[in-house]
Design an enzyme around this catalytic site. Structure first.
Site, mmCIF file in Angstrom:
data_model
loop_
_atom_site.group_PDB
_atom_site.id
_atom_site.type_symbol
_atom_site.label_atom_id
_atom_site.label_comp_id
_atom_site.label_asym_id
_atom_site.label_seq_id
_atom_site.Cartn_x
_atom_site.Cartn_y
_atom_site.Cartn_z
ATOM 1 N N GLU A 224 -5.258 -4.890 10.443
ATOM 2 C CA GLU A 224 -4.279 -3.817 10.605
ATOM 3 C C GLU A 224 -4.568 -3.074 11.908
ATOM 4 O O GLU A 224 -5.360 -2.121 11.925
ATOM 5 C CB GLU A 224 -4.360 -2.846 9.429
ATOM 6 N N GLU B 220 -6.926 4.532 7.536
ATOM 7 C CA GLU B 220 -6.698 5.951 7.242
ATOM 8 C C GLU B 220 -7.893 6.556 6.510
ATOM 9 O O GLU B 220 -8.179 7.745 6.638
ATOM 10 C CB GLU B 220 -5.393 6.106 6.439
ATOM 11 N N GLY C 253 2.571 2.347 10.817
ATOM 12 C CA GLY C 253 3.520 3.459 10.671
ATOM 13 C C GLY C 253 4.195 3.853 11.972
ATOM 14 O O GLY C 253 4.800 4.921 12.053
ATOM 15 N N SER D 64 3.625 -2.006 10.340
ATOM 16 C CA SER D 64 5.079 -1.992 10.538
ATOM 17 C C SER D 64 5.761 -3.309 10.170
ATOM 18 O O SER D 64 6.711 -3.735 10.837
ATOM 19 C CB SER D 64 5.413 -1.587 11.985
ATOM 20 N N HIS E 95 -9.603 0.923 4.649
ATOM 21 C CA HIS E 95 -8.325 1.142 5.318
ATOM 22 C C HIS E 95 -8.538 2.127 6.476
ATOM 23 O O HIS E 95 -9.327 3.066 6.367
ATOM 24 C CB HIS E 95 -7.285 1.693 4.337
ATOM 25 N N ASN F 171 0.858 -1.189 0.000
ATOM 26 C CA ASN F 171 0.000 0.000 0.000
ATOM 27 C C ASN F 171 0.891 1.234 0.000
ATOM 28 O O ASN F 171 1.486 1.568 1.029
ATOM 29 C CB ASN F 171 -0.901 -0.044 1.246
ATOM 30 N N TRP F 172 0.961 1.876 -1.142
ATOM 31 C CA TRP F 172 1.867 3.028 -1.269
ATOM 32 C C TRP F 172 1.295 4.302 -0.648
ATOM 33 O O TRP F 172 1.974 5.317 -0.580
ATOM 34 C CB TRP F 172 2.181 3.284 -2.759
ATOM 35 N N GLY G 192 2.971 -1.125 4.297
ATOM 36 C CA GLY G 192 2.969 0.300 3.975
ATOM 37 C C GLY G 192 4.377 0.769 3.652
ATOM 38 O O GLY G 192 4.895 0.579 2.554
ATOM 39 N N GLY G 193 5.031 1.377 4.643
ATOM 40 C CA GLY G 193 6.338 2.012 4.432
ATOM 41 C C GLY G 193 7.354 1.140 3.698
ATOM 42 O O GLY G 193 8.031 1.609 2.771
HETATM 43 P P1 13P Z 1 3.071 0.465 7.665
HETATM 44 O O1 13P Z 1 3.613 -0.830 7.098
HETATM 45 O O2 13P Z 1 3.788 1.668 7.181
HETATM 46 O O3 13P Z 1 2.930 0.378 9.161
HETATM 47 O O4 13P Z 1 1.567 0.615 7.086
HETATM 48 C C1 13P Z 1 0.685 -0.438 7.207
HETATM 49 C C2 13P Z 1 -0.516 -0.139 6.415
HETATM 50 O O5 13P Z 1 -1.302 0.730 6.757
HETATM 51 C C3 13P Z 1 -0.727 -0.901 5.168
HETATM 52 O O6 13P Z 1 -1.993 -0.695 4.657
#
Ligand code: 13P
Length: 247
Positions: A163, A97, A169, A209, A95, A10-11, A230-231
């Site tokens: 998640e 966010e 993050g 993470s 998601h 997930n960018w 994510g990251g």
């Molecule tokens: P991180 O891997 O940066 O913690 O993000 C996870 C995420 O929200 C993937 O959708």
């Protein structure tokens, strides 16, 4: 039941076109792991570039969000037909966010999952608790509520992503034991909703993470079938290192 591992990248709101093109070239040159299935979720302006760049590879492309309607006056939103037209085969739904930044309700996420299915896209439904919910012992209640609402219209849940918001993050990963307990609960709830045979065939991904150093011990858990990263998905070498832990 053996489930083929699924790893999503997930960018979020990162990367520009040149970065996306370089990422796709890297994938084309190095491949992933034949035992694993991969999907990248770039932001909307990059979708067509990424879908084109991944053509012929083992990687698929998906949207980070989908509007419940197929067209209409919804400024800034992206529809199922537009995702398909851009070359997507997946859509993230719910998601955390999106839930937080755009106040998406549990019910809306169910409508989005239905829109994905209606358009031939595979919904990846995201659920997870906040730090406060975990501290107060409400984790399973939250997961059950989110899952029931997301599946209320009976969409086919192609994949689920657990998640925990406190792990996104933050560099704080769920321990393998914490992740396994949540995944087992999700699979039990899923069995109540779609039957135990169907539930045992669904991939439940962990997100929060994930990196090349913690992926191996997480993927060893029996109910953990892949990752939503994510990251660490922004760098192709790190992403592929995670994928290779899953083969
Ligand atoms: P991180 O891997 O940066 O913690 O993000 C996870 C995420 O929200 C993937 O959708």
């Amino acid at each position: 039941m053996t489930r083929r591992p699924l790893i999503g990248g997930n960018w979020k709101m990162h990367l520009l076109r040149a970065d996306a093109e370089a990422f796709c070239r890297h994938v084309q040159e190095h491949g992933a792991h034949p035992a694993a299935e991969c999907v990248l979720f770039p932001s909307a302006p990059l979708l067509a570039t990424v879908a084109r760049g991944l053509a012929g590879s083992d990687f698929a492309c998906g949207g980070q969000d989908i509007h419940p309607d197929d067209k209409g006056a919804h400024t800034g939103d992206v529809s199922g037909p537009q995702l398909v037209d851009a070359g997507c085969s997946w859509a993230l739904c719910g998601h955390s966010e999106r839930r937080q930044d755009h106040r998406e309700s549990d019910q809306l996420i169910g409508e989005k999952a239905l829109a994905a299915e209606r358009n031939g896209l595979k919904p990846m439904i995201c659920i997870g608790e906040t730090a406060d919910e975990r501290k107060s012992g409400a984790t399973f209640e939250v997961l059950d509520r989110q899952l029931n609402a997301a599946l209320a219209g009976r969409p086919e849940p192609f994949a689920l992503a657990y998640e925990p918001i406190w792990a996104i993050g933050t560099g704080e990963t769920a321990t393998p034991e914490i992740a396994q307990k949540a995944h087992a609960r999700i699979r039990d709830t899923l069995a109540d909703l779609i039957g135990s045979e169907a539930a045992s065939s669904k991939r439940i991904l962990y997100g929060g993470s994930v990196n090349p150093d913690n992926a191996a011990e997480l993927i060893a858990q029996p109910d953990l079938d892949g990752f939503l990263v994510g990251g660490a998905s922004l760098d192709p070498e790190r992403f592929l290192a995670i994928v290779r832990c899953c083969g």
